[in-house]
Design an enzyme around this catalytic site. Sequence first.
Site, short mmCIF file in Angstrom:
data_model
loop_
_atom_site.label_atom_id
_atom_site.label_comp_id
_atom_site.label_asym_id
_atom_site.label_seq_id
_atom_site.Cartn_x
_atom_site.Cartn_y
_atom_site.Cartn_z
N LYS A 22 0.86 -1.31 -0.02
CA LYS A 22 0.14 -0.04 0.02
C LYS A 22 0.87 1.47 -0.03
O LYS A 22 0.64 2.14 -0.81
CB LYS A 22 -0.86 -0.11 1.07
CG LYS A 22 -1.83 -1.21 1.29
CD LYS A 22 -2.80 -1.22 2.51
CE LYS A 22 -2.02 -1.10 3.98
NZ LYS A 22 -1.47 -2.33 4.39
N ARG A 97 -9.97 0.65 8.11
CA ARG A 97 -9.50 -0.56 8.72
C ARG A 97 -10.91 -1.19 9.41
O ARG A 97 -10.66 -2.34 9.70
CB ARG A 97 -8.52 -0.55 9.44
CG ARG A 97 -7.22 -0.74 8.71
CD ARG A 97 -6.35 -0.62 9.63
NE ARG A 97 -4.90 -1.16 9.53
CZ ARG A 97 -3.79 -0.80 9.06
NH1 ARG A 97 -3.70 0.42 8.57
NH2 ARG A 97 -2.87 -1.70 9.03
N ARG A 136 11.71 -5.16 5.29
CA ARG A 136 11.43 -3.93 5.01
C ARG A 136 12.21 -2.93 5.73
O ARG A 136 12.64 -3.12 6.92
CB ARG A 136 9.91 -3.67 5.19
CG ARG A 136 9.59 -1.85 5.06
CD ARG A 136 8.28 -1.74 5.16
NE ARG A 136 7.58 -2.16 6.60
CZ ARG A 136 6.44 -2.15 6.48
NH1 ARG A 136 5.58 -1.76 5.51
NH2 ARG A 136 5.65 -3.01 7.48
N ARG A 170 10.86 -0.62 11.25
CA ARG A 170 9.82 -0.44 12.42
C ARG A 170 9.69 -1.46 13.36
O ARG A 170 9.94 -2.81 13.14
CB ARG A 170 8.53 -0.63 11.46
CG ARG A 170 7.96 0.83 10.80
CD ARG A 170 6.71 0.70 10.05
NE ARG A 170 5.63 0.07 10.31
CZ ARG A 170 4.46 -0.38 9.53
NH1 ARG A 170 4.41 0.26 8.48
NH2 ARG A 170 3.60 -1.10 9.93
N ARG A 181 -0.95 -8.74 13.24
CA ARG A 181 -1.59 -7.45 12.24
C ARG A 181 -2.27 -8.36 11.19
O ARG A 181 -3.47 -7.84 10.75
CB ARG A 181 -0.33 -6.81 11.62
CG ARG A 181 0.26 -6.01 12.65
CD ARG A 181 1.46 -5.57 12.31
NE ARG A 181 1.77 -4.55 11.06
CZ ARG A 181 2.96 -4.52 10.47
NH1 ARG A 181 3.93 -4.94 11.13
NH2 ARG A 181 2.94 -3.91 9.36
P1 AP5 Z 1 4.77 -1.55 1.97
O1 AP5 Z 1 4.45 -0.75 0.72
O2 AP5 Z 1 5.59 -0.97 2.79
O3 AP5 Z 1 3.57 -2.27 2.40
P2 AP5 Z 1 2.20 -1.87 3.22
O4 AP5 Z 1 1.13 -2.47 2.67
O5 AP5 Z 1 2.31 -0.28 3.18
O6 AP5 Z 1 2.41 -2.44 4.65
P3 AP5 Z 1 2.24 -1.96 6.10
O7 AP5 Z 1 3.06 -3.01 6.87
O8 AP5 Z 1 2.91 -0.61 6.07
O9 AP5 Z 1 0.86 -2.15 6.33
P4 AP5 Z 1 0.35 -2.13 7.66
O10 AP5 Z 1 -1.37 -1.89 7.18
O11 AP5 Z 1 0.53 -3.15 8.65
O12 AP5 Z 1 0.93 -0.82 8.39
P5 AP5 Z 1 0.43 0.46 8.82
O13 AP5 Z 1 1.56 1.44 9.11
O14 AP5 Z 1 -0.74 0.99 8.03
O15 AP5 Z 1 5.68 -2.94 1.50
C1 AP5 Z 1 6.30 -4.01 2.25
C2 AP5 Z 1 7.79 -4.20 1.63
O16 AP5 Z 1 7.53 -5.03 0.68
C3 AP5 Z 1 8.35 -3.02 1.43
O17 AP5 Z 1 9.67 -3.32 2.00
C4 AP5 Z 1 8.42 -2.92 0.01
O18 AP5 Z 1 9.50 -2.50 -0.67
C5 AP5 Z 1 8.20 -4.50 -0.39
N1 AP5 Z 1 7.24 -4.55 -1.59
C6 AP5 Z 1 6.18 -3.82 -1.85
N2 AP5 Z 1 5.56 -4.16 -2.93
C7 AP5 Z 1 6.50 -5.45 -3.40
C8 AP5 Z 1 6.14 -6.19 -4.48
N3 AP5 Z 1 5.41 -6.10 -5.46
N4 AP5 Z 1 6.96 -7.18 -4.59
C9 AP5 Z 1 8.10 -7.44 -3.63
N5 AP5 Z 1 8.18 -6.52 -2.66
C10 AP5 Z 1 7.33 -5.49 -2.44
O19 AP5 Z 1 -0.38 0.27 10.27
C11 AP5 Z 1 0.64 -0.19 11.43
C12 AP5 Z 1 -0.20 -0.01 12.77
O20 AP5 Z 1 -0.90 1.12 12.82
C13 AP5 Z 1 -1.31 -1.09 12.65
O21 AP5 Z 1 -1.05 -2.37 12.83
C14 AP5 Z 1 -2.27 -0.38 13.77
O22 AP5 Z 1 -2.01 -0.75 15.07
C15 AP5 Z 1 -2.28 0.92 13.44
N6 AP5 Z 1 -3.11 1.61 12.58
C16 AP5 Z 1 -2.93 2.25 11.31
N7 AP5 Z 1 -4.16 2.64 10.67
C17 AP5 Z 1 -5.02 2.10 11.27
C18 AP5 Z 1 -6.54 2.38 11.56
N8 AP5 Z 1 -6.90 3.00 10.13
N9 AP5 Z 1 -7.26 1.84 12.23
C19 AP5 Z 1 -6.75 1.22 13.43
N10 AP5 Z 1 -5.39 0.98 13.45
C20 AP5 Z 1 -4.43 1.52 12.65
#
Ligand code: AP5
Length: 227
Positions: A22, A97, A136, A170, A181
């Site tokens: 994402k 979410r 990552r 992270r 997660r």
């Molecule tokens: P990346 O692009 O970083 O993936 P992502 O989908 O953004 O993954 P996240 O781990 O950031 O998502 P998340 O939803 O768990 O975390 P968030 O910060 O939102 O890609 C991952 C890796 O793969 C990178 O190294 C990239 O280079 C590589 N990659 C990407 N595409 C690839 C491909 N096609 N092939 C190979 N490699 C690839 O949330 C964190 C925490 O915050 C949550 O757990 C929760 O506690 C809280 N939170 C956030 N939003 C909310 C909400 N709306 N409600 C409640 N709690 C929330």
Amino acid sequence: MGADTMTRPAVLILLGPPGAGKGTQARMLQDRFGLVQLSTGDLLRAAVATGTEAGRAAQSVMAAGGLVSDEIVLAILKDRLAEPDTAKGVILDGFPRTNVQAQALDALLAQSGQQINAAISLEVDDAEMVARVAGRYTCGTCGEGYHDSYKVPAIADTCDKCGGTDMKRRADDNAATVGQRLGAYHAQTAPLIAYYEEQGTLQRIDAMGEIGQIAEGLSAIVQRAVA
Ligand code: AP5
């Protein structure tokens, strides 16, 4: 889509489990379409880093891989949406979410006559996600994302985009927390796919391929959605 809708700022949602790409794809769409990436994960990590009341409440929940309360997330998101740069249109990365968040977003957009252009579901295997998240790291200066195997910078530990050398990992990117997660995603967020399907805004994309290929497919979807 009517002429009136076309003049309104675009609202795109990227749905998908941890590691689906994402953030990686949202940054590319931001550069390509001049939209603003709005990641609730980044907003929450900033709140934790600055030690706000919301950040203090969110910290332990995030470390354990759970979802932060709807109340906190909605307050943070509304504040961010009130900033003037969002008038260019937004890519919501990691929001909504939960069902409560999805309904609150619809109500918020309706107040200003806006609506969602597309909710795009990035679809990947659970095993692939764990590998992506575990490898990552991110440039601490500009936020560009990298991976130990899949996306390495041209010069080791130096950001291709800004030249920064302060790479970060992270705290929640460890195997145990990723499992939590993933569980939270399947229990609380995956049902939103049906919500947006019923609304007629859902688009699906296979996010198992190469980053550039997925970006091309996504760009075509976004091009149609904002036209
Ligand atoms: P990346 O692009 O970083 O993936 P992502 O989908 O953004 O993954 P996240 O781990 O950031 O998502 P998340 O939803 O768990 O975390 P968030 O910060 O939102 O890609 C991952 C890796 O793969 C990178 O190294 C990239 O280079 C590589 N990659 C990407 N595409 C690839 C491909 N096609 N092939 C190979 N490699 C690839 O949330 C964190 C925490 O915050 C949550 O757990 C929760 O506690 C809280 N939170 C956030 N939003 C909310 C909400 N709306 N409600 C409640 N709690 C929330």
